[in-house]
Design a protein around this motif. Structure first.
Motif, PDB file in Angstrom:
ATOM      1  N   UNK A 120     119.880   8.641 -23.616  1.00 14.75           N
ATOM      2  CA  UNK A 120     118.827   7.626 -23.762  1.00 14.75           C
ATOM      3  C   UNK A 120     118.196   7.751 -25.145  1.00 14.75           C
ATOM      4  N   UNK A 121     117.936   8.965 -25.562  1.00 17.47           N
ATOM      5  CA  UNK A 121     117.350   9.197 -26.885  1.00 17.47           C
ATOM      6  C   UNK A 121     118.260   8.666 -27.994  1.00 17.47           C
ATOM      7  N   UNK A 122     119.570   8.856 -27.855  1.00 20.73           N
ATOM      8  CA  UNK A 122     120.501   8.328 -28.859  1.00 20.73           C
ATOM      9  C   UNK A 122     120.433   6.804 -28.927  1.00 20.73           C
ATOM     10  N   UNK A 123     120.350   6.151 -27.763  1.00 14.63           N
ATOM     11  CA  UNK A 123     120.263   4.689 -27.751  1.00 14.63           C
ATOM     12  C   UNK A 123     118.943   4.227 -28.361  1.00 14.63           C
ATOM     13  N   UNK A 149     107.865  -1.256 -28.697  1.00 12.97           N
ATOM     14  CA  UNK A 149     107.204  -0.662 -27.538  1.00 12.97           C
ATOM     15  C   UNK A 149     108.125   0.291 -26.785  1.00 12.97           C
ATOM     16  N   UNK A 150     109.365  -0.113 -26.619  1.00 15.63           N
ATOM     17  CA  UNK A 150     110.342   0.750 -25.949  1.00 15.63           C
ATOM     18  C   UNK A 150     110.634   1.995 -26.784  1.00 15.63           C
ATOM     19  N   UNK A 209     109.799   5.625 -24.847  1.00 19.80           N
ATOM     20  CA  UNK A 209     110.825   6.541 -24.338  1.00 19.80           C
ATOM     21  C   UNK A 209     110.730   7.973 -24.878  1.00 19.80           C
ATOM     22  N   UNK A 210     110.595   8.206 -26.178  1.00 24.03           N
ATOM     23  CA  UNK A 210     110.548   9.607 -26.634  1.00 24.03           C
ATOM     24  C   UNK A 210     109.381  10.401 -26.037  1.00 24.03           C
ATOM     25  N   UNK A 261     107.815   9.723 -23.198  1.00 26.47           N
ATOM     26  CA  UNK A 261     108.097   9.833 -21.771  1.00 26.47           C
ATOM     27  C   UNK A 261     109.080  10.985 -21.514  1.00 26.47           C
ATOM     28  N   UNK A 262     110.141  11.017 -22.288  1.00 24.34           N
ATOM     29  CA  UNK A 262     111.150  12.065 -22.146  1.00 24.34           C
ATOM     30  C   UNK A 262     110.545  13.440 -22.416  1.00 24.34           C
ATOM     31  N   UNK A 263     109.722  13.531 -23.437  1.00 26.05           N
ATOM     32  CA  UNK A 263     109.082  14.804 -23.782  1.00 26.05           C
ATOM     33  C   UNK A 263     108.206  15.301 -22.633  1.00 26.05           C
ATOM     34  N   UNK A 264     107.421  14.398 -22.033  1.00 22.94           N
ATOM     35  CA  UNK A 264     106.573  14.778 -20.897  1.00 22.94           C
ATOM     36  C   UNK A 264     107.414  15.295 -19.729  1.00 22.94           C
ATOM     37  N   UNK A 265     108.514  14.611 -19.467  1.00 23.02           N
ATOM     38  CA  UNK A 265     109.354  15.035 -18.349  1.00 23.02           C
ATOM     39  C   UNK A 265     110.037  16.362 -18.659  1.00 23.02           C
ATOM     40  N   UNK A 266     110.704  16.449 -19.806  1.00 24.87           N
ATOM     41  CA  UNK A 266     111.481  17.643 -20.139  1.00 24.87           C
ATOM     42  C   UNK A 266     110.618  18.888 -20.325  1.00 24.87           C
ATOM     43  N   UNK A 267     109.499  18.739 -21.023  1.00 29.42           N
ATOM     44  CA  UNK A 267     108.702  19.902 -21.400  1.00 29.42           C
ATOM     45  C   UNK A 267     107.647  20.297 -20.374  1.00 29.42           C
TER      46      UNK A 267
END
Length: 182
Positions: free
Chosen positions: A14-17, A120-121, A125-126, A128-134
């Protein structure tokens, strides 16, 4: 393996996209010219991979199972925030599609909306991903036994196995509906 491992792996794609979308957004904003094929690909990726596949596993498996647990107030609040961000992403994708369609119908001013929705997207996303992963993913695993984690992982694998069939079932249905004028 913990069930958060494949979710984190999906975050990488997702991060790559999102990085590609950032580059494309700059091109659109600079040239004031739309690339509908890129937007269609981005939308397909976000709807099928990021939302149905990835968010689906989070919401329909991980978050579902967490609802039955005695979460701390902080963890419950963060889970609700993450769910709302999924909703926000879905809305932005829908608005992006509508803006792209307006551009293709000759409404050049809608290109600003395309850029705004993509931005906005790209912003959402970055973080959001950081909150989930970390934060959220590591904390969430403490609520599950090893056996519960294994069962969750197997359910996620089964969801992945089913997704390709769901994707192409919808492709056939859409083409059939288009031919029938529905």
């Amino acid at each position: 393996m913990k069930p958060i491992v494949p979710l984190r792996t999906e975050h990488g794609l997702i991060d790559q996209m999102i990085k590609l979308a950032r580059d494309e957004t700059l091109k659109i904003a600079t040239k004031d010219e739309l690339n509908p094929a890129f937007i269609d690909t981005l939308v397909d990726f976000l709807r099928i991979y990021a939302d149905e596949t990835h968010h689906g596993k989070e919401e329909d498996i991980l978050f579902r199972d967490l609802r039955d647990k005695d979460l701390s107030a902080e963890d419950r609040q963060l889970m609700e925030e993450l769910i709302q961000e999924h909703v926000d992403a879905r809305e932005m994708v829908g608005e992006l599609v509508a803006a792209k369609d307006r551009c293709l119908q000759g409404h050049q001013e809608a290109i600003e909306t395309v850029v705004r929705k993509m931005a906005g997207l790209i912003e959402l996303y970055p973080e959001h991903i950081k909150k989930e992963d970390d934060v959220f993913f590591p904390a969430s695993m403490a609520y599950f036994t090893a056996s519960e984690q294994r069962a969750m992982l197997e359910e996620m694998h089964e969801a992945d196995r089913q997704m390709i069939h769901k994707k192409y079932q919808s492709v056939v249905e859409r083409l059939r509906d288009d031919r029938m004028g529905i």
